[in-house]
Design a protein around this motif. Structure first.
Motif, PDB file in Angstrom:
ATOM      1  N   ASP A   8       1.634  -0.509  -6.457  1.00 27.20           N
ATOM      2  CA  ASP A   8       1.340  -0.030  -5.102  1.00 27.20           C
ATOM      3  C   ASP A   8       2.581   0.685  -4.600  1.00 27.20           C
ATOM      4  O   ASP A   8       3.690   0.236  -4.868  1.00 27.20           O
ATOM      5  CB  ASP A   8       0.993  -1.210  -4.176  1.00 27.20           C
ATOM      6  CG  ASP A   8       0.286  -0.758  -2.904  1.00 27.20           C
ATOM      7  OD1 ASP A   8       0.852   0.095  -2.176  1.00 27.20           O
ATOM      8  OD2 ASP A   8      -0.821  -1.250  -2.631  1.00 27.20           O
ATOM      9  N   ASP A   9       2.397   1.797  -3.911  1.00 27.38           N
ATOM     10  CA  ASP A   9       3.566   2.533  -3.418  1.00 27.38           C
ATOM     11  C   ASP A   9       4.215   1.860  -2.204  1.00 27.38           C
ATOM     12  O   ASP A   9       5.337   2.168  -1.856  1.00 27.38           O
ATOM     13  CB  ASP A   9       3.221   4.001  -3.111  1.00 27.38           C
ATOM     14  CG  ASP A   9       2.110   4.145  -2.076  1.00 27.38           C
ATOM     15  OD1 ASP A   9       1.211   3.292  -2.050  1.00 27.38           O
ATOM     16  OD2 ASP A   9       2.136   5.118  -1.316  1.00 27.38           O
ATOM     17  N   ALA A  11       5.950  -1.305  -0.659  1.00 31.12           N
ATOM     18  CA  ALA A  11       6.628  -2.553  -1.041  1.00 31.12           C
ATOM     19  C   ALA A  11       5.991  -3.761  -0.345  1.00 31.12           C
ATOM     20  O   ALA A  11       5.852  -4.835  -0.939  1.00 31.12           O
ATOM     21  CB  ALA A  11       8.112  -2.468  -0.708  1.00 31.12           C
ATOM     22  N   ARG A  14       2.882  -4.803  -2.212  1.00 33.01           N
ATOM     23  CA  ARG A  14       3.253  -5.479  -3.463  1.00 33.01           C
ATOM     24  C   ARG A  14       3.684  -6.918  -3.172  1.00 33.01           C
ATOM     25  O   ARG A  14       3.297  -7.841  -3.873  1.00 33.01           O
ATOM     26  CB  ARG A  14       4.369  -4.728  -4.188  1.00 33.01           C
ATOM     27  CG  ARG A  14       3.943  -3.377  -4.730  1.00 33.01           C
ATOM     28  CD  ARG A  14       4.905  -2.826  -5.766  1.00 33.01           C
ATOM     29  NE  ARG A  14       6.296  -2.776  -5.351  1.00 33.01           N
ATOM     30  CZ  ARG A  14       6.880  -1.743  -4.745  1.00 33.01           C
ATOM     31  NH1 ARG A  14       6.169  -0.651  -4.455  1.00 33.01           N
ATOM     32  NH2 ARG A  14       8.159  -1.786  -4.422  1.00 33.01           N
ATOM     33  N   MET A  15       4.459  -7.100  -2.114  1.00 32.57           N
ATOM     34  CA  MET A  15       4.933  -8.431  -1.752  1.00 32.57           C
ATOM     35  C   MET A  15       3.767  -9.346  -1.364  1.00 32.57           C
ATOM     36  O   MET A  15       3.701 -10.501  -1.788  1.00 32.57           O
ATOM     37  CB  MET A  15       5.929  -8.327  -0.597  1.00 32.57           C
ATOM     38  CG  MET A  15       6.623  -9.634  -0.272  1.00 32.57           C
ATOM     39  SD  MET A  15       7.715  -9.443   1.152  1.00 32.57           S
ATOM     40  CE  MET A  15       6.500  -9.367   2.473  1.00 32.57           C
ATOM     41  N   LYS A  18       1.926 -10.215  -4.525  1.00 31.42           N
ATOM     42  CA  LYS A  18       2.769 -11.101  -5.328  1.00 31.42           C
ATOM     43  C   LYS A  18       2.656 -12.538  -4.817  1.00 31.42           C
ATOM     44  O   LYS A  18       2.468 -13.471  -5.596  1.00 31.42           O
ATOM     45  CB  LYS A  18       4.214 -10.604  -5.265  1.00 31.42           C
ATOM     46  CG  LYS A  18       5.172 -11.334  -6.163  1.00 31.42           C
ATOM     47  CD  LYS A  18       6.545 -10.670  -6.071  1.00 31.42           C
ATOM     48  CE  LYS A  18       7.470 -11.174  -7.146  1.00 31.42           C
ATOM     49  NZ  LYS A  18       8.724 -10.418  -7.178  1.00 31.42           N
ATOM     50  N   GLU A  31       6.453  -4.728 -11.348  1.00 32.01           N
ATOM     51  CA  GLU A  31       5.911  -3.987 -10.218  1.00 32.01           C
ATOM     52  C   GLU A  31       6.182  -2.508 -10.455  1.00 32.01           C
ATOM     53  O   GLU A  31       7.171  -2.152 -11.086  1.00 32.01           O
ATOM     54  CB  GLU A  31       6.593  -4.407  -8.910  1.00 32.01           C
ATOM     55  CG  GLU A  31       6.353  -5.853  -8.529  1.00 32.01           C
ATOM     56  CD  GLU A  31       7.021  -6.228  -7.208  1.00 32.01           C
ATOM     57  OE1 GLU A  31       7.215  -5.338  -6.355  1.00 32.01           O
ATOM     58  OE2 GLU A  31       7.342  -7.410  -7.036  1.00 32.01           O
ATOM     59  N   GLU A  33       5.618   1.559  -8.406  1.00 30.77           N
ATOM     60  CA  GLU A  33       5.261   2.183  -7.130  1.00 30.77           C
ATOM     61  C   GLU A  33       4.475   3.470  -7.280  1.00 30.77           C
ATOM     62  O   GLU A  33       4.154   4.120  -6.303  1.00 30.77           O
ATOM     63  CB  GLU A  33       6.508   2.394  -6.269  1.00 30.77           C
ATOM     64  CG  GLU A  33       7.582   3.200  -6.930  1.00 30.77           C
ATOM     65  CD  GLU A  33       8.923   3.060  -6.201  1.00 30.77           C
ATOM     66  OE1 GLU A  33       9.584   4.084  -6.022  1.00 30.77           O
ATOM     67  OE2 GLU A  33       9.284   1.936  -5.832  1.00 30.77           O
TER      68      GLU A  33
END
Length: 120
Positions: A8-9, A11, A14-15, A18, A31, A33
């Motif tokens: 995913d671009d 952050a 993504r977090m 995650k 990961e 981006e």
């Protein structure tokens, strides 16, 4: 415990993923981006599944799915999309994605999708 590559671009997204996936007992091995990084990391990490954003710079998620599926026809890819991207989701499934989850992410739906894709 399944190994996952999160693409995913953003952050923040993504977090979020995650955290959900780790709580669900999965190991985040990498990961990326954008789609280009995703292809490279997929080849190096060989994850059990990938969460792939559709709209990203450098290379879109659908193109990345196509290229990953060429190198590994059995790749397990779950597309992530924002609301209102139904036509893109159809393209992603045609390209070889096995399921999709919609942002904002709901923990139970994400983990349900992973179970479905991994056949667990």
């Amino acid at each position: 415990m399944a190994k996952v590559l999160i693409v995913d671009d953003a952050a923040f997204m993504r977090m979020m993923l995650k955290n959900i996936l780790q709580k669900g007992g999965h190991e985040v091995v990498g990961e990326a981006e954008n789609g280009l990084m995703a292809i490279e990391k997929y080849r190096n990490l060989i994850p059990d599944f990938v969460t792939m954003d559709i709209t990203m710079p450098v290379m879109e998620g659908i193109e990345a799915v196509k290229q990953i599926k060429v190198s590994d026809p059995n790749a397990n890819i779950i597309m992530c999309s924002a609301m209102g991207q139904q036509s893109l989701i159809v393209q992603a499934i045609q390209a070889g994605a096995k399921d999709f989850i919609v942002k904002p992410f709901h923990e139970e739906r994400v983990l349900e999708s992973v179970r479905k894709v991994l056949g667990a």
